[in-house]
Design an enzyme around this catalytic site. Structure first.
Site, PDB file in Angstrom:
ATOM      1  N   CYS A 171       0.837  -1.202   0.000  1.00  0.00           N
ATOM      2  CA  CYS A 171       0.000   0.000   0.000  1.00  0.00           C
ATOM      3  C   CYS A 171       0.869   1.248   0.000  1.00  0.00           C
ATOM      4  O   CYS A 171       2.068   1.196   0.268  1.00  0.00           O
ATOM      5  CB  CYS A 171      -0.880   0.046   1.257  1.00  0.00           C
ATOM      6  N   ASP A 205      19.373  38.344 -11.597  1.00  0.00           N
ATOM      7  CA  ASP A 205      18.107  38.675 -12.244  1.00  0.00           C
ATOM      8  C   ASP A 205      17.514  39.945 -11.641  1.00  0.00           C
ATOM      9  O   ASP A 205      17.470  40.116 -10.412  1.00  0.00           O
ATOM     10  CB  ASP A 205      17.135  37.507 -12.068  1.00  0.00           C
TER      11      ASP A 205
END
Length: 488
Positions: A34, A438
């Protein structure tokens, strides 16, 4: 993670879905495996075993739970965080390399021997490349069985099986059901459009779709990408043909509609879309680290779960990064659209406005530089890039070593830190890529009270590692980020 028994037990008992796909719980009494978040009553700890992969569970003789369907878990975030041999191998297996070229093809791309790859994957995942690829084929087969009306023989070969017998045997072994029984039990309606497939792409919560889909829509290249009726749509160049995908954000999944010219490309198309949307990320781990910085914490608390928008085609993004040097987003889209119209391959899209596949490096390698409406230096940068990509001297695919790729990009004319780190972030998928030069980053940092010179910002960002690419998304969200005025 799967070797820490007590931690795994606590996650299973808490039904903590954050660990779905990170490890799998095998129950010795029922012989079922599971996901940690399975809704059934957890087994007693003495009956639990933990594995790092579904393939390892299957090799140990366990079958998939019919309730929690562990094969539908998000992928492990490990493979997007690392660039070592195991992570690169897993990315390539997800991209269908073993199904197309076998283990020798995988070894050739990675530059290691087959034996070494087998040994490394067994040590870390409990399964070798063939078993891992087989588990992936089983998942693809189940998806096709349950969501399409394709004949079983077509599904077998579309999923990558060499024979119908191998397909039948694998489905029965993994799901304890025959393919026909799987189809009968499937609750979903099947698509009637030829070649179309509708499915759900799971992710770990939280997910903030604003920056993810907003960025993809804002930078969309006309003819290749579009935003239509609440969905991001784009064309896909795939190993056996091409496709068109529509991706729609939802509260607990991403709706995905694929139209493929060859169903064998299904696994690759899903893998690339998940990678583009960064759906295998662990947002809790990312946000916890970034929230530790008191100046970043308000941004994280305001909109947790930001992802890094990536790409379905690394070479395409590298070309677009060069086209976007020192120009506005609108100008970059215009330059890319001209290349698409002149050198892209036409496609049909009855449902929208997509017209072309983005041109390959080979198609661009011989173009006339005078036809490019770019400064002379940027023409040289673009032509050098596409020729190296076309010749195989530069690779940016899932097999790439991030540091080596950075070094090779830096050696190319016209490639400065901004372009190299943008490609590392969006194409290579490095979660620690960072763009301190940037303009949008610096402007946002200054507004927040963070250091805003590149050197000082880099020093402050050391505490954000290894998630600086995600910190970049939070900072960009505070700024319009219209243009990169700084050196390439």
């Amino acid at each position: 993670m799967h070797t820490d028994f007590e931690r795994c037990v606590r996650a299973v008992q808490a039904k903590d879905t954050r660990f779905d796909g990170v490890f799998f719980t095998a129950v010795k009494t029922t012989r079922i495996y599971c996901r940690p978040g399975c809704p059934v009553v957890p087994p007693k700890p003495r009956n639990m075993e933990f594995y790092a992969s579904a393939a390892a569970c299957q090799q140990a003789g366990f079958r998939a739970c019919k309730r929690c369907r562990p094969d539908t878990s998000p992928g492990s975030p490990e493979w997007n965080q690392r660039a070592d041999l195991t992570a690169r191998a897993m990315r390539l297996i997800g991209d269908g390399v073993v199904d197309r070229d076998g283990v020798p093809g995988l070894a050739r791309l990675l530059g290691y021997s087959e034996r070494q790859i087998e040994r490394q994957l067994l040590a870390e995942l409990g399964a070798g490349p063939l078993a891992l690829a087989r588990a992936q084929r089983a998942q693809t087969a189940r998806l096709l069985v349950e969501t399409t009306g394709l004949p079983m023989a077509d599904i077998a070969f579309a999923a990558g099986f060499a024979s119908i017998r191998a397909f039948n045997d694998t489905v029965r072994e993994v799901y304890a059901l025959t393919p026909s029984e799987l189809r009968t039990r499937a609750p979903h309606s099947r698509t009637s459009t030829p070649g179309a497939l509708t499915l759900r792409l799971p992710f770990r919560k939280p997910l903030n779709p604003d920056n993810l889909f907003g960025h993809l829509a804002a930078t969309a290249v006309p003819g290749v990408e579009e935003w239509r009726d609440g969905s991001y749509r784009r064309t896909l160049r795939l190993p056996y043909g091409h496709g068109i995908v529509s991706l729609t954000p939802g509260p607990d999944h991403i709706g995905c509609r694929l139209v493929l010219t060859d169903q064998r490309d299904l696994t690759v198309a899903i893998s690339r879309c998940r990678r583009m949307l960064d759906l295998d990320a662990d947002p809790v781990a990312v946000d916890d680290r970034l929230r530790a910085d008191p100046l970043l914490a308000p941004l994280v608390d305001k909109a947790p779960g930001r992802r890094v928008p990536r790409t379905v085609d690394e070479a395409e993004f590298a070309v677009r990064a060069v086209l976007g040097q020192q120009v506005s987003t609108a100008a970059a889209r215009t330059h890319a659209a001209r290349l698409v119209l002149a050198h892209g391959e036409p496609v049909e899209d009855p449902e929208g406005g997509l017209t072309h596949l983005f041109p390959t490096p080979g198609a661009l390698a011989s173009l006339d530089p005078e036809s490019l409406a770019l400064p002379r230096s940027r023409r040289a940068t673009l032509l050098t890039l596409v020729r190296q990509l076309a010749d195989g001297e530069l690779t940016l695919g899932p097999e790439s070593d991030w540091d080596e790729a950075r070094a090779r990009l830096t050696a190319l004319p016209g490639f400065g830190p901004w372009t190299v780190e943008a490609i590392a972030m969006r194409a290579l998928g490095d979660p620690d890529a960072f763009l301190p030069t940037d303009l949008g980053m610096r402007r946002a940092a200054k507004e927040l009270g963070l250091p805003h010179t590149p050197a000082a910002l880099t020093a402050r960002a050391a505490a954000w590692r290894p998630w600086r690419a995600y910190a970049t998304q939070y900072l960009w969200a505070t700024d319009d980020h219209p243009i990169n005025f700084l050196p390439a």
